[in-house]
Design a protein around this motif. Structure first.
Motif, PDB file in Angstrom:
ATOM      1  N   GLY A  17     -50.524  29.182  -5.582  1.00  0.00           N
ATOM      2  CA  GLY A  17     -49.756  30.249  -6.236  1.00  0.00           C
ATOM      3  C   GLY A  17     -50.243  31.649  -5.937  1.00  0.00           C
ATOM      4  O   GLY A  17     -50.741  31.952  -4.853  1.00  0.00           O
ATOM      5  N   GLY A  18     -50.106  32.497  -6.974  1.00  0.00           N
ATOM      6  CA  GLY A  18     -50.404  33.917  -6.821  1.00  0.00           C
ATOM      7  C   GLY A  18     -51.811  34.204  -6.308  1.00  0.00           C
ATOM      8  O   GLY A  18     -52.026  35.176  -5.581  1.00  0.00           O
ATOM      9  N   ARG A  21     -51.650  33.786  -2.526  1.00  0.00           N
ATOM     10  CA  ARG A  21     -50.824  34.893  -2.032  1.00  0.00           C
ATOM     11  C   ARG A  21     -51.627  36.189  -1.997  1.00  0.00           C
ATOM     12  O   ARG A  21     -51.649  36.903  -0.995  1.00  0.00           O
ATOM     13  N   ARG A 104     -41.632  25.510  -6.715  1.00  0.00           N
ATOM     14  CA  ARG A 104     -41.984  26.891  -7.049  1.00  0.00           C
ATOM     15  C   ARG A 104     -40.915  27.895  -6.634  1.00  0.00           C
ATOM     16  O   ARG A 104     -39.941  27.538  -5.993  1.00  0.00           O
ATOM     17  N   ASP A 105     -41.132  29.160  -7.022  1.00  0.00           N
ATOM     18  CA  ASP A 105     -40.044  30.131  -6.870  1.00  0.00           C
ATOM     19  C   ASP A 105     -39.835  30.651  -5.448  1.00  0.00           C
ATOM     20  O   ASP A 105     -38.737  30.555  -4.900  1.00  0.00           O
ATOM     21  N   ASN A 109     -45.252  32.316  -2.941  1.00  0.00           N
ATOM     22  CA  ASN A 109     -45.989  31.723  -4.066  1.00  0.00           C
ATOM     23  C   ASN A 109     -46.197  30.224  -3.870  1.00  0.00           C
ATOM     24  O   ASN A 109     -46.706  29.552  -4.759  1.00  0.00           O
ATOM     25  N   ASP A 149     -33.418  28.377 -12.538  1.00  0.00           N
ATOM     26  CA  ASP A 149     -34.173  29.317 -13.359  1.00  0.00           C
ATOM     27  C   ASP A 149     -33.801  30.763 -13.025  1.00  0.00           C
ATOM     28  O   ASP A 149     -34.388  31.382 -12.143  1.00  0.00           O
ATOM     29  N   ARG A 152     -35.971  33.873 -12.281  1.00  0.00           N
ATOM     30  CA  ARG A 152     -36.530  34.111 -10.949  1.00  0.00           C
ATOM     31  C   ARG A 152     -35.881  35.312 -10.264  1.00  0.00           C
ATOM     32  O   ARG A 152     -36.478  35.910  -9.369  1.00  0.00           O
ATOM     33  N   ARG A 155     -38.057  37.981 -11.219  1.00  0.00           N
ATOM     34  CA  ARG A 155     -39.341  37.828 -10.520  1.00  0.00           C
ATOM     35  C   ARG A 155     -39.222  38.278  -9.061  1.00  0.00           C
ATOM     36  O   ARG A 155     -40.125  38.919  -8.538  1.00  0.00           O
ATOM     37  N   ARG A 158     -39.376  41.926  -9.036  1.00  0.00           N
ATOM     38  CA  ARG A 158     -40.721  42.398  -9.384  1.00  0.00           C
ATOM     39  C   ARG A 158     -41.675  42.284  -8.182  1.00  0.00           C
ATOM     40  O   ARG A 158     -42.405  43.224  -7.860  1.00  0.00           O
ATOM     41  N   PHE A 159     -41.635  41.147  -7.491  1.00  0.00           N
ATOM     42  CA  PHE A 159     -42.521  40.981  -6.326  1.00  0.00           C
ATOM     43  C   PHE A 159     -42.080  41.884  -5.179  1.00  0.00           C
ATOM     44  O   PHE A 159     -42.910  42.449  -4.474  1.00  0.00           O
ATOM     45  N   ARG A 162     -43.284  45.333  -6.048  1.00  0.00           N
ATOM     46  CA  ARG A 162     -44.747  45.423  -6.136  1.00  0.00           C
ATOM     47  C   ARG A 162     -45.380  45.451  -4.746  1.00  0.00           C
ATOM     48  O   ARG A 162     -46.260  46.247  -4.459  1.00  0.00           O
TER      49      ARG A 162
HETATM   50  N1  CTP Z   1     -43.381  30.012 -10.948  1.00  0.00           N
HETATM   51  C1  CTP Z   1     -42.121  29.586 -10.577  1.00  0.00           C
HETATM   52  N2  CTP Z   1     -41.016  29.956 -11.290  1.00  0.00           N
HETATM   53  C2  CTP Z   1     -41.141  30.753 -12.371  1.00  0.00           C
HETATM   54  C3  CTP Z   1     -42.415  31.186 -12.773  1.00  0.00           C
HETATM   55  C4  CTP Z   1     -43.514  30.797 -12.041  1.00  0.00           C
HETATM   56  O1  CTP Z   1     -41.986  28.875  -9.591  1.00  0.00           O
HETATM   57  N3  CTP Z   1     -40.058  31.112 -13.061  1.00  0.00           N
HETATM   58  C5  CTP Z   1     -44.565  29.586 -10.153  1.00  0.00           C
HETATM   59  C6  CTP Z   1     -44.900  30.491  -8.989  1.00  0.00           C
HETATM   60  O2  CTP Z   1     -45.208  29.693  -7.889  1.00  0.00           O
HETATM   61  C7  CTP Z   1     -46.126  31.258  -9.414  1.00  0.00           C
HETATM   62  C8  CTP Z   1     -46.792  30.303 -10.403  1.00  0.00           C
HETATM   63  O3  CTP Z   1     -45.721  29.544 -10.975  1.00  0.00           O
HETATM   64  O4  CTP Z   1     -46.965  31.548  -8.333  1.00  0.00           O
HETATM   65  C9  CTP Z   1     -47.595  31.005 -11.471  1.00  0.00           C
HETATM   66  O5  CTP Z   1     -46.760  31.888 -12.206  1.00  0.00           O
HETATM   67  P1  CTP Z   1     -47.252  33.303 -12.662  1.00  0.00           P
HETATM   68  O6  CTP Z   1     -48.613  33.208 -13.202  1.00  0.00           O
HETATM   69  O7  CTP Z   1     -46.172  33.913 -13.492  1.00  0.00           O
HETATM   70  O8  CTP Z   1     -47.175  34.070 -11.281  1.00  0.00           O
HETATM   71  P2  CTP Z   1     -48.085  34.811 -10.295  1.00  0.00           P
HETATM   72  O9  CTP Z   1     -47.479  34.474  -8.979  1.00  0.00           O
HETATM   73  O10 CTP Z   1     -49.523  34.588 -10.471  1.00  0.00           O
HETATM   74  O11 CTP Z   1     -47.659  36.307 -10.599  1.00  0.00           O
HETATM   75  P3  CTP Z   1     -48.444  37.564 -11.147  1.00  0.00           P
HETATM   76  O12 CTP Z   1     -49.150  38.099  -9.934  1.00  0.00           O
HETATM   77  O13 CTP Z   1     -47.356  38.472 -11.622  1.00  0.00           O
HETATM   78  O14 CTP Z   1     -49.348  37.066 -12.228  1.00  0.00           O
END
Ligand code: CTP
Length: 403
Positions: A17-18, A21, A104-105, A109, A149, A152, A155, A158-159, A162
């Motif tokens: 995940g994050g 990344r 995952r999204d 990630n 979802d 997303r 999200r 946001r990414f 960012r």
């Molecule tokens: N995730 C997803 N769908 C969502 C929320 C989260 O697939 N609606 C997955 C993503 O792969 C993400 C992981 O869950 O990497 C962890 O989520 P989160 O902690 O919200 O994301 P981060 O990528 O760590 O983002 P941030 O840098 O904003 O904390």
């Protein structure tokens, strides 16, 4: 340690995940997420024992959190993949990191990093994430991602803002498609509000909000939230004031959404604001506090108009601002056209609000004053005098209290 433990228990362990990344993007990230191709809870318990931490397990989800002094590590069990063999062979259950990543999204990630010894640091990239990072692209893994979802969509924005990436062409089409299916109106206010809070905690929330407006998302959340040019202007000012305050490292910290929501709801009439707060599922208490904050600001704006910069009247400014929560004070600072008011508010935040006096109720009692409501009036008078520079020492303050 985490990798060796996995090896000991006979399981592959991955950072995902994050966290991964952000390593590739060379950005700080202290939220470590691990996926175990095995029993995450058993693994977490042993990891906690080795590192001297606590474990919180969610048996239903086969996940656990290892809580250490200065860090938390989330551990999940990789989703299972079932292979149906033809004919008489049994169904084989294969725990698989690939399946876990696929749900995952976005591709960026959906990266994993092996941490078992021998393979430590190997990147696991099934979906072209590395390429997408090079191309600065936000891409979903499959076409139903936003239907599954809709948060997303927020999200993705946001990414995108960012990292200064671009949402990919196909992914953008899928977003537009999801929006035209009106998936947003079915999304719960709680989830929207959660995403809005995350957006407003970003470095540049306005960039996200502008993108949302461009895609028609603001109105999809609620027609009253349309991002007008006036609101953009105010949000820009709020961003500047917020950054200024952040750089001072003062306490308390700003709750960004409280600040920006004031700008976002600017111009909405008092009897209509309930439509927005109930869309965003505010509790009764949250709604009351938000309305109160707006009222206080309206009232303070009026009173500030007649405030003149004059040393003797800093106490008056302080009296106007003191009951107002920090976000409200910053809003007032952003909204004030007059330079002397902005300067006064800045003094209030950096200095005046922390002024304390050197006399107390005990002193008043020793003077022979009977305890009662008069006490607080006297102490306020002393405080105001000190703020205005008329009673710096304890002696001055005692003298003033006696009068
Ligand atoms: N995730 C997803 N769908 C969502 C929320 C989260 O697939 N609606 C997955 C993503 O792969 C993400 C992981 O869950 O990497 C962890 O989520 P989160 O902690 O919200 O994301 P981060 O990528 O760590 O983002 P941030 O840098 O904003 O904390």
């Amino acid at each position: 340690v985490a990798g060796e433990l996995g090896q000991d228990m006979g399981w592959e362990v991955y950072a995902v995940g994050g966290f991964v990344r952000d390593i590739l993007l060379a950005r700080p990230n202290f939220d470590l997420d691990l996926v175990v191709e095995g029993d995450a809870i058993a693994y977490a318990r042993r990891l906690a024992r080795q590192l001297g931490g606590r474990v919180k397990a969610h048996v239903k989800f086969k996940t656990a959190v290892v809580i250490l002094d200065d860090q938390r590590v989330d551990v999940a069990t990789a989703r299972l993949e079932y292979y149906e063999y033809p004919a008489a062979l049994p169904t084989v259950e294969l725990s698989s990191i690939k399946m876990d990543l696929y749900r995952r999204d976005f591709t960026i990630n959906a990266l994993a990093l092996r941490i078992n010894p021998g393979r430590f640091g190997q990147l696991v990239d099934f979906f072209g994430a590395e390429q997408d990072m090079k191309n600065k692209a936000i891409r979903v893994l499959h076409s139903l991602s936003f239907v599954e979802d809709p948060t997303r969509i927020l999200r993705a924005i946001r990414f995108e803002r960012r990292f200064e990436f671009q949402i990919g062409g196909q992914t953008l089409r899928l977003i537009k498609n999801a929006l035209s299916l009106d998936l947003f109106s079915k999304l719960s206010g709680t989830r929207i509000m959660h995403e809005l809070q995350l957006i407003m905690a970003e470095e540049n929330p306005l960039a996200c909000l502008n993108r949302m407006q461009e895609l028609g998302i603001m109105e999809a959340i609620h027609p009253l939230l349309k991002l007008s040019a006036d609101r953009v202007q105010v949000l820009m000012e709020l961003g500047k004031v917020n950054n200024w305050y952040k750089l001072l490292y003062l306490e308390p910290r700003v709750v960004p959404w409280k600040l920006y929501l004031l700008g976002l709801t600017m111009g909405i009439k008092r009897d209509q604001i309930g439509q927005v707060t109930s869309r965003l599922r505010f509790t009764t208490k949250e709604e009351r506090e938000f309305l109160q904050l707006r009222d206080m600001i309206g009232d303070a704006l009026m009173r500030l108009m007649s405030w003149r910069e004059d040393k003797s009247r800093l106490s008056r400014l302080s009296a106007i601002l003191r009951p107002i929560p920090l976000e409200g004070v910053l809003f007032l600072m952003a909204r004030s056209r007059k330079e002397h008011i902005r300067r006064g508010i800045s003094q209030y935040l950096t200095r005046l609000r922390d002024v304390t006096i050197d006399v107390s109720g005990t002193d008043l009692q020793e003077m022979g004053l009977a305890p009662g409501p008069a006490y607080s009036a006297i102490l306020v008078r002393v405080l105001e005098a000190k703020i205005d520079g008329r009673a710096q020492t304890r002696e001055d303050q005692l003298r003033l209290a006696k009068r």
